[in-house]
Design a protein around this motif. Structure first.
Motif, PDB file in Angstrom:
ATOM      1  N   UNK A 193      41.147  37.278  42.458  1.00 18.28           N
ATOM      2  CA  UNK A 193      42.448  37.654  43.009  1.00 18.28           C
ATOM      3  C   UNK A 193      42.234  38.610  44.175  1.00 18.28           C
ATOM      4  N   UNK A 194      42.593  38.153  45.363  1.00 20.17           N
ATOM      5  CA  UNK A 194      42.566  38.996  46.558  1.00 20.17           C
ATOM      6  C   UNK A 194      43.886  38.774  47.280  1.00 20.17           C
ATOM      7  N   UNK A 195      44.112  39.513  48.350  1.00 20.47           N
ATOM      8  CA  UNK A 195      45.348  39.305  49.108  1.00 20.47           C
ATOM      9  C   UNK A 195      45.034  39.142  50.580  1.00 20.47           C
ATOM     10  N   UNK A 196      45.970  38.545  51.292  1.00 26.67           N
ATOM     11  CA  UNK A 196      45.835  38.408  52.728  1.00 26.67           C
ATOM     12  C   UNK A 196      46.816  39.365  53.379  1.00 26.67           C
ATOM     13  N   UNK A 226      40.858  41.769  42.286  1.00 32.69           N
ATOM     14  CA  UNK A 226      40.479  42.624  43.410  1.00 32.69           C
ATOM     15  C   UNK A 226      41.683  42.894  44.310  1.00 32.69           C
ATOM     16  N   UNK A 227      42.831  43.119  43.679  1.00 31.36           N
ATOM     17  CA  UNK A 227      44.065  43.410  44.417  1.00 31.36           C
ATOM     18  C   UNK A 227      44.733  44.657  43.843  1.00 31.36           C
ATOM     19  N   UNK A 228      43.924  45.676  43.589  1.00 32.19           N
ATOM     20  CA  UNK A 228      44.414  46.883  42.934  1.00 32.19           C
ATOM     21  C   UNK A 228      45.350  47.727  43.798  1.00 32.19           C
ATOM     22  N   UNK A 229      45.420  47.421  45.101  1.00 35.79           N
ATOM     23  CA  UNK A 229      46.378  48.126  45.947  1.00 35.79           C
ATOM     24  C   UNK A 229      47.790  47.622  45.723  1.00 35.79           C
ATOM     25  N   UNK A 230      47.911  46.379  45.249  1.00 32.01           N
ATOM     26  CA  UNK A 230      49.234  45.835  44.941  1.00 32.01           C
ATOM     27  C   UNK A 230      49.731  46.390  43.619  1.00 32.01           C
ATOM     28  N   UNK A 281      41.486  39.241  54.952  1.00 28.53           N
ATOM     29  CA  UNK A 281      41.512  39.299  53.496  1.00 28.53           C
ATOM     30  C   UNK A 281      41.298  40.744  53.069  1.00 28.53           C
ATOM     31  N   UNK A 282      42.154  41.197  52.142  1.00 25.73           N
ATOM     32  CA  UNK A 282      42.015  42.560  51.617  1.00 25.73           C
ATOM     33  C   UNK A 282      41.435  42.507  50.210  1.00 25.73           C
TER      34      UNK A 282
END
Length: 388
Positions: free
Chosen positions: A320-323, A8-12, A352-353
């Motif tokens: 998988x997420x990002x902060x 769930x970090x497709x923006x990265x 959390x993003x």
């Protein structure tokens, strides 16, 4: 850990679509020559034709002419090229003043800081609590020395979409060049250069299930800008270096695969996750605008917990997420975006993003919603921040 790892970090960066890879294979193993001119050997001409066909597809998606689109190694290079290229072209002719927002992504922020060291003045525009720039504030900050305004189409962390139509009108009225970083809106939010006044647009393949390491920049015909990466005479003599033909082909295919239906599906997944978390997990707050946001983004602060801890615990459970943005994973710095919007460092640290892509489902949203409620509850029990 879950049997299925849920990304769930497709923006990265997003998983490459298999059909994109299939399209690219020919240009790795069969048509692998440098994209020569029409006067070169046949293999090079074939590579050139593929490059130009890809350029046409991507440019057309922006309503632009193929001759207005330059391939780059990604949005970071495109953003550097926009700011430094315009500064080099106009700095000694018109003025040395540039305007950006306080929440731009690092390629724009750091390019602006670089230019400050070269004698340029940079104005950093404030944003409201949702991360939105006020066009009236922008208009008031433009001076006769202003040569460029760079305001992102949507924010990389909180997903807020800017009113670039209004910003473009201000820039046109004031006769100032306007650049927008559309890395996170390209193909997700409509953007047509025939309808919106914008002179330069940065885009990338890595956020739409295309290959990493390829992107591009739209440069409106007649825009004063200088080449800043020296080498050969590639890309209309605007960028030195052998063209990434396979990457360009993959980028074009990725653009063709994005549909309105997919974007609506991502928006439904996003809204479902936001609604569940805000309803089920106490002391949470949505970052960014509720409706004026890109379809694939949800950014939520969990009070009294560090975002880094949530990220690590979710990873152990298979998520998988990002902060903040992906860039913050190596530091403990608070998100500059949420700080600029809210002035609240604790809110920034606890953010959390979640960013969705083609291969995510509504079940993925439910799974992470179930998990995060438990994670946050447990972390709050041992949090030194305390729970009110």
């Amino acid at each position: 850990m879950n049997d299925k790892y849920i990304y769930l970090d497709n923006a990265s960066s997003s998983k490459m679509d298999e059909s994109v890879l299939e399209e690219m294979k020919t240009y790795f193993f069969d048509v692998y020559a440098v994209a020569t001119s029409d006067f070169g050997y046949s293999l090079g001409v074939e590579a050139r034709e593929a490059l130009e066909s890809s350029r046409e597809i991507i440019a057309s998606s922006l309503g632009a002419s193929a001759k207005e689109f330059i391939f780059t190694s990604g949005s970071a290079e495109s953003n550097n090229m926009a700011l430094k290229g315009v500064a080099d072209a106009l700095g000694d002719k018109k003025g040395k003043h540039i305007i950006i927002s306080k929440i731009e992504d690092f390629p724009v922020l750091n390019s602006a800081k670089y230019l400050e060291k070269q004698g340029f003045e940079v104005t950093y525009l404030d944003v409201d609590e949702y991360g939105i720039v006020d066009p009236k504030d922008l208009k008031a900050k433009i001076t006769p020395e202003t040569i460029l305004v760079s305001i992102q189409h949507a924010n990389q962390e909180i997903g807020t979409i800017q009113d670039i139509e209004a910003i473009g009108k201000v820039c046109k009225e004031k006769k100032v060049l306007f650049h927008t970083d559309a890395t996170h809106t390209f193909t997700r939010v409509p953007l047509d250069v025939k309808k919106v006044h914008v002179d330069l647009i940065s885009v990338s393949a890595h956020t739409i299930h295309g290959p990493n390491g390829v992107g591009g920049i739209y440069i409106r015909k007649g825009t004063p800008i200088k080449k800043w990466l020296d080498g050969g005479f590639q890309e209309f003599n605007m960028r030195g270096g052998v063209e990434n033909v396979a990457g360009a082909v993959g980028f074009a295919k990725a653009v063709e695969l994005v549909t309105d239906e997919e974007n609506k599906r991502l928006q439904n997944i996003r809204d479902h996750l936001i609604d569940r978390i805000l309803a089920e997990v106490p002391q949470t707050v949505l970052n960014g605008h509720r409706s004026k946001r890109i379809p694939q983004n949800a950014n939520i602060t969990f009070e009294y917990v560090e975002g880094e801890s949530i990220t690590l615990h979710l990873d152990m459970r298979g998520f998988a997420v990002s902060t903040g943005s992906s860039c913050f994973s190596r530091t403990l710095e608070a998100s500059h975006v949420i700080l600029a919007a809210t002035g609240d460092s604790e809110r920034a640290h606890g953010s959390i993003r979640f960013t969705f892509g083609r291969f995510n489902t509504i079940e993925d949203a439910d799974s992470v919603a179930d998990a995060i409620g438990n994670v946050v509850e447990n972390l709050r029990k041992i949090s030194p921040l305390g729970m009110k």
